[in-house]
Write an enzyme that holds these catalytic residues in place. Structure first.
Site, PDB file in Angstrom:
ATOM      1  N   TYR A  69       0.887  -1.163   0.000  1.00 19.90           N
ATOM      2  CA  TYR A  69       0.000   0.000   0.000  1.00 19.90           C
ATOM      3  C   TYR A  69       0.925   1.212   0.000  1.00 19.90           C
ATOM      4  O   TYR A  69       1.700   1.406   0.941  1.00 19.90           O
ATOM      5  CB  TYR A  69      -0.875  -0.003   1.251  1.00 19.90           C
ATOM      6  N   THR A 109      11.032   0.623   2.337  1.00 21.41           N
ATOM      7  CA  THR A 109      11.043   2.024   1.930  1.00 21.41           C
ATOM      8  C   THR A 109      11.904   2.916   2.819  1.00 21.41           C
ATOM      9  O   THR A 109      12.133   2.607   4.002  1.00 21.41           O
ATOM     10  CB  THR A 109       9.603   2.573   1.949  1.00 21.41           C
ATOM     11  N   ASP A 110      12.362   4.030   2.259  1.00 22.17           N
ATOM     12  CA  ASP A 110      13.067   5.046   3.034  1.00 22.17           C
ATOM     13  C   ASP A 110      12.144   5.728   4.038  1.00 22.17           C
ATOM     14  O   ASP A 110      12.621   6.401   4.962  1.00 22.17           O
ATOM     15  CB  ASP A 110      13.685   6.093   2.097  1.00 22.17           C
ATOM     16  N   TYR A 134       2.048   5.060   6.659  1.00 25.79           N
ATOM     17  CA  TYR A 134       2.720   4.286   5.613  1.00 25.79           C
ATOM     18  C   TYR A 134       4.081   3.781   6.094  1.00 25.79           C
ATOM     19  O   TYR A 134       4.384   2.585   6.051  1.00 25.79           O
ATOM     20  CB  TYR A 134       2.875   5.124   4.347  1.00 25.79           C
TER      21      TYR A 134
END
Length: 295
Positions: A69, A109-110, A134
């Site tokens: 997502y 992710t970063d 997120y």
């Protein structure tokens, strides 16, 4: 060997289709929706029984999880679905790979960083300080995989773009072609990543069996550092959209439900040394992508 690729209709999944075409191994591409242009098996990775069935049916040895997502703003109100896809689904994949003795290659992710004022590239063992749902759910997904302790490689990436789907490059190509003036934030710094470059690294790790004995977290983006403003300037230049006046602005000029990382440059020393890879500079890869898009 059979390799399962989830999220196959997304940016990275589609690039994996391209790089895997000449492999002697069998790549099985799955997603929650069909792709009329490419063979895609329907699979909901939040359903662990369905996942077990597919892994058993195709005798899967490696899973490359490209599914996630990724709507950063919407995640703030869509917490349950975001958690399901970014935390529970990776946990399911880890459980099933543990059961069959397989390996999970998971893309993170970063955005697991951002809560502290960093000014040097983030390393893999740096404490995660996500600033929104997120990033938090992606970090929790990583932690779930580590807790299950299956064979795993977690690759954090950043600012992903490609010829496929919706992404910053394609949006800016359109805006700089059609607007006389455009404001873009200059106070968020990171590194763009061409999804094809990431796909090639994953493919190399799988094809050369380099995932064996190299469990852990790695960082991958293209080389170099820029702001979203710098990124946009190069997009416009390479596309020939020179009439648009691109101006730098502050993040607070674009109200958002979530604070994005102001600095999330990833240190890639570990992945380069472990897998003996060279990483292209971000402008070189951007030029290749835009050439493909503007053909």
């Amino acid at each position: 060997m059979n390799i399962l690729v989830t999220g196959a209709n997304g940016q990275l999944g589609n690039e994996m289709r391209i790089v895997a075409k000449n492999s002697n191994n069998k790549y099985i591409f799955t997603d929650v929706i069909e792709n009329n242009e490419s063979e895609t098996i329907l699979l909901d990775i939040t359903d662990i029984d369905s996942l077990r069935n597919i892994v058993s049916k195709y005798n899967i040895s490696v899973v490359v999880n490209c599914a996630a997502y990724t709507n950063v703003d919407k995640a703030e109100t869509d917490v349950d679905l975001c958690t399901l896809l970014n935390t529970k689904a990776p946990e399911n994949l880890a459980i099933v790979m543990k059961e069959v003795g397989g390996t999970l290659i998971h893309i993170s992710t970063d955005y697991v960083f951002g809560g502290d004022p960093y000014n040097i590239p983030c390393k893999e063992d740096q404490k995660g300080t996500p600033t929104g749902v997120y990033g938090l759910t992606k970090l929790q997904g990583e932690e779930a995989i580590k807790a299950i302790n299956c064979n795993h490689i977690i690759i954090r990436t950043a600012w992903l773009y490609s010829e496929f789907g919706k992404n910053f490059v394609k949006t800016m190509l359109s805006l700089t072609a059609n607007k006389e003036e455009l404001n873009v934030v200059f106070d968020q710094t990171g590194t763009p990543t061409y999804a094809l470059d990431l796909a090639n690294v994953i493919y190399s790790i799988v094809e050369n069996n380099k995932y064996r004995g190299n469990d852990g977290i790695y960082h991958f983006s293209n080389e170099g550092v820029c702001s979203w403003f710098d990124f946009t300037k190069m997009i416009a230049e390479y596309a020939g959209n020179t009439k648009c006046n691109i101006k730098p602005c502050h993040s607070d000029e674009f109200p958002s439900p979530v604070k994005r990382p102001s600095y999330s440059v990833l240190d890639k020393t570990k992945i380069k040394e472990t897998f003996k890879i060279d990483i292209p500079y971000w402008t070189e890869s951007l030029k290749k992508c835009i050439n493909n898009l503007t053909k």
